[in-house]
Enzyme design. Structure first.
Site, short mmCIF file in Angstrom:
data_model
loop_
_atom_site.label_atom_id
_atom_site.label_comp_id
_atom_site.label_asym_id
_atom_site.label_seq_id
_atom_site.Cartn_x
_atom_site.Cartn_y
_atom_site.Cartn_z
N HIS A 183 0.80 -1.23 0.00
CA HIS A 183 0.00 0.00 0.00
C HIS A 183 0.84 1.28 0.00
CE1 HIS A 183 -2.62 -3.18 1.49
NE2 HIS A 183 -3.56 -2.54 0.82
N GLY B 36 -4.25 11.15 10.56
CA GLY B 36 -5.26 10.39 9.81
C GLY B 36 -5.46 10.95 8.41
N ARG C 154 -3.37 16.58 5.81
CA ARG C 154 -2.70 17.07 7.00
C ARG C 154 -1.22 16.65 6.95
NH1 ARG C 154 -4.60 21.17 10.01
NH2 ARG C 154 -6.59 20.22 10.50
N ARG D 156 -3.29 5.56 -3.58
CA ARG D 156 -4.64 5.75 -3.02
C ARG D 156 -4.82 7.13 -2.39
NH1 ARG D 156 -7.75 0.80 -1.58
NH2 ARG D 156 -6.79 -0.87 -2.74
N ARG E 238 1.19 9.23 16.43
CA ARG E 238 -0.07 9.65 15.82
C ARG E 238 -0.36 11.09 16.23
NH1 ARG E 238 -5.17 9.95 14.37
NH2 ARG E 238 -6.83 10.18 15.90
N SER F 218 -7.05 14.15 15.80
CA SER F 218 -8.06 14.93 16.50
C SER F 218 -8.95 13.95 17.28
CB SER F 218 -8.90 15.74 15.51
OG SER F 218 -9.53 14.87 14.60
N GLU G 227 -11.49 8.86 19.74
CA GLU G 227 -10.94 8.94 18.39
C GLU G 227 -11.04 7.54 17.79
OE1 GLU G 227 -8.33 6.57 19.34
OE2 GLU G 227 -6.96 7.71 18.08
N ASP H 225 -13.85 18.53 18.72
CA ASP H 225 -15.29 18.67 18.97
C ASP H 225 -15.59 18.15 20.38
OD1 ASP H 225 -14.59 16.20 17.20
OD2 ASP H 225 -16.37 15.57 18.28
N ARG I 69 -8.20 25.02 14.53
CA ARG I 69 -7.62 23.68 14.40
C ARG I 69 -6.18 23.77 13.91
NH1 ARG I 69 -12.76 21.91 12.88
NH2 ARG I 69 -12.38 22.16 10.67
N1 ADE Z 1 -12.18 12.37 15.89
C1 ADE Z 1 -12.48 13.66 16.14
N2 ADE Z 1 -13.68 13.75 16.73
C2 ADE Z 1 -14.14 12.49 16.87
C3 ADE Z 1 -15.31 11.93 17.39
N3 ADE Z 1 -16.26 12.72 17.90
N4 ADE Z 1 -15.46 10.59 17.35
C4 ADE Z 1 -14.51 9.81 16.84
N5 ADE Z 1 -13.38 10.28 16.32
C5 ADE Z 1 -13.18 11.60 16.34
#
Ligand code: ADE
Length: 236
Positions: free
Chosen positions: A4, A20, A24, A43, A87, A90, A181, A206, A219
Site C-alpha cells: 500500500h 489520519g 494534514r 490511493r 499519531r 483529533s 478517536e 469537537d 484547528r
Molecule cells: N475524531 C475527532 N472527533 C471524533 C469523534 N467525535 N469521534 C470519533 N473520532 C473523532
C-alpha cells in the site's frame, strides 16, 4: 516495496508522524520539514520524508479507523523498519474537564474494536503508549509556550464515528477516559507486537458533551502546537 505505501526501501525515516488525514500530512511536511519529498501517493494516502532540526522525519497519512491505520502501521514497522510512530490526530472530548483545542497525550487507549478481540482470543489487552515517548512529550509540552491545556490520559478508540449507541461511552467516562478517536488502541497494539515505540497525541476538535466545535483556523493553530510536541518528543 510494500503493497500500500509502495515506497522504495530507505525512503522512509525511522521516525514517522502519523496523521489520519493525508492532506494534514502534506501540511505538516510543508510547514515543519525541510527538503520534504513525496515518497507515496498511492490511493491518495500521502507520505513525505524531510528533516526537522537535523533529524530525518517522515509524515504518513493513516486514513480513518483501525483497519486503515493498521495497514500503514504494519507496513511501516514490518517493511520500512520504522522505530517510532507518533499519531497526531483529533478527538472528541468526553468530559467537561476538557475544552475544544485542548491536547490529550494518550497514556493508553480502550477500544470497542473487534480487531483486538480476534487478536487476543476474546481476552482484554491494555494498549499503552511507549513510556519514554510519553515522558518526552510531557516534557516538550512543558517547555513549549502553548495556547492549549495539555492532559495526559486515556482515549477511547471507537470503530464508529457516527455511533448508534452513544450511551455505551458512559462507563468509559466514569472510569477516566478523556476523549474519543479511532486509531490509538490499534497503533499501541502493533507497536507492542513489533517492539517499537508509539504515542498518540490528539487535539480536541469537537466536544461530545457541550456540542462545541473548533473552527478551521483554530484547528490549524492548535495542530501546530501538537506537531511541535510530537517532533520534539520523537527526536529527543
Ligand atoms: N475524531 C475527532 N472527533 C471524533 C469523534 N467525535 N469521534 C470519533 N473520532 C473523532
Amino acid at each position: 516495496m510494500s503493497t500500500h505505501i509502495a515506497a522504495e526501501p530507505g525512503q522512509i525515516a525511522p521516525i514517522v508522524l502519523f496523521p489520519g488525514d493525508p492532506l494534514r500530512a502534506k501540511w505538516i511536511a510543508e510547514t515543519f520539514l525541510e527538503d520534504a519529498e513525496l515518497y507515496s501517493e498511492t490511493r491518495g494516502m500521502l507520505g513525505y520524508t524531510g528533516t526537522w532540526e537535523g533529524h530525518r522525519v517522515s509524515v504518513q497519512g493513516s486514513g480513518m479507523g483501525q483497519p486503515s491505520m493498521a495497514i500503514y502501521a504494519n507496513e511501516l514497522f514490518e517493511e520500512y523498519d520504522v522505530q517510532t510512530i507518533v499519531r497526531v490526530g483529533s478527538c472528541g472530548a468526553l468530559t467537561e474537564n476538557l475544552k475544544v483545542r485542548d491536547i490529550i497525550i494518550a497514556n493508553g487507549a480502550c477500544t470497542d474494536s473487534g480487531i483486538n478481540r480476534v487478536r487476543f482470543h476474546g481476552l482484554d489487552y491494555a494498549p499503552v503508549a511507549d513510556f519514554g515517548l510519553l515522558r518526552a512529550a510531557v516534557e516538550a509540552s512543558e517547555a513549549e509556550p502553548l495556547d492549549s491545556a495539555v492532559h495526559v490520559g486515556l482515549l477511547f478508540s471507537s470503530d464508529q464515528f457516527y455511533s448508534t449507541r452513544p450511551e455505551l461511552t458512559e462507563p468509559f467516562v466514569k472510569h477516566g477516559v478523556l476523549g474519543v478517536e479511532m486509531e490509538a488502541a490499534g497503533l499501541y497494539t502493533l507497536a507492542a507486537y513489533y517492539e517499537r515505540r508509539a504515542l498518540a497525541i490528539c487535539t480536541v476538535s469537537d466536544h461530545i458533551v457541550t456540542g462545541e466545535e473548533t473552527t478551521a483556523q483554530e484547528r490549524e493553530q492548535t495542530f501546530g502546537d501538537m506537531i511541535r510536541i510530537a517532533l520534539r518528543a520523537a527526536t529527543s
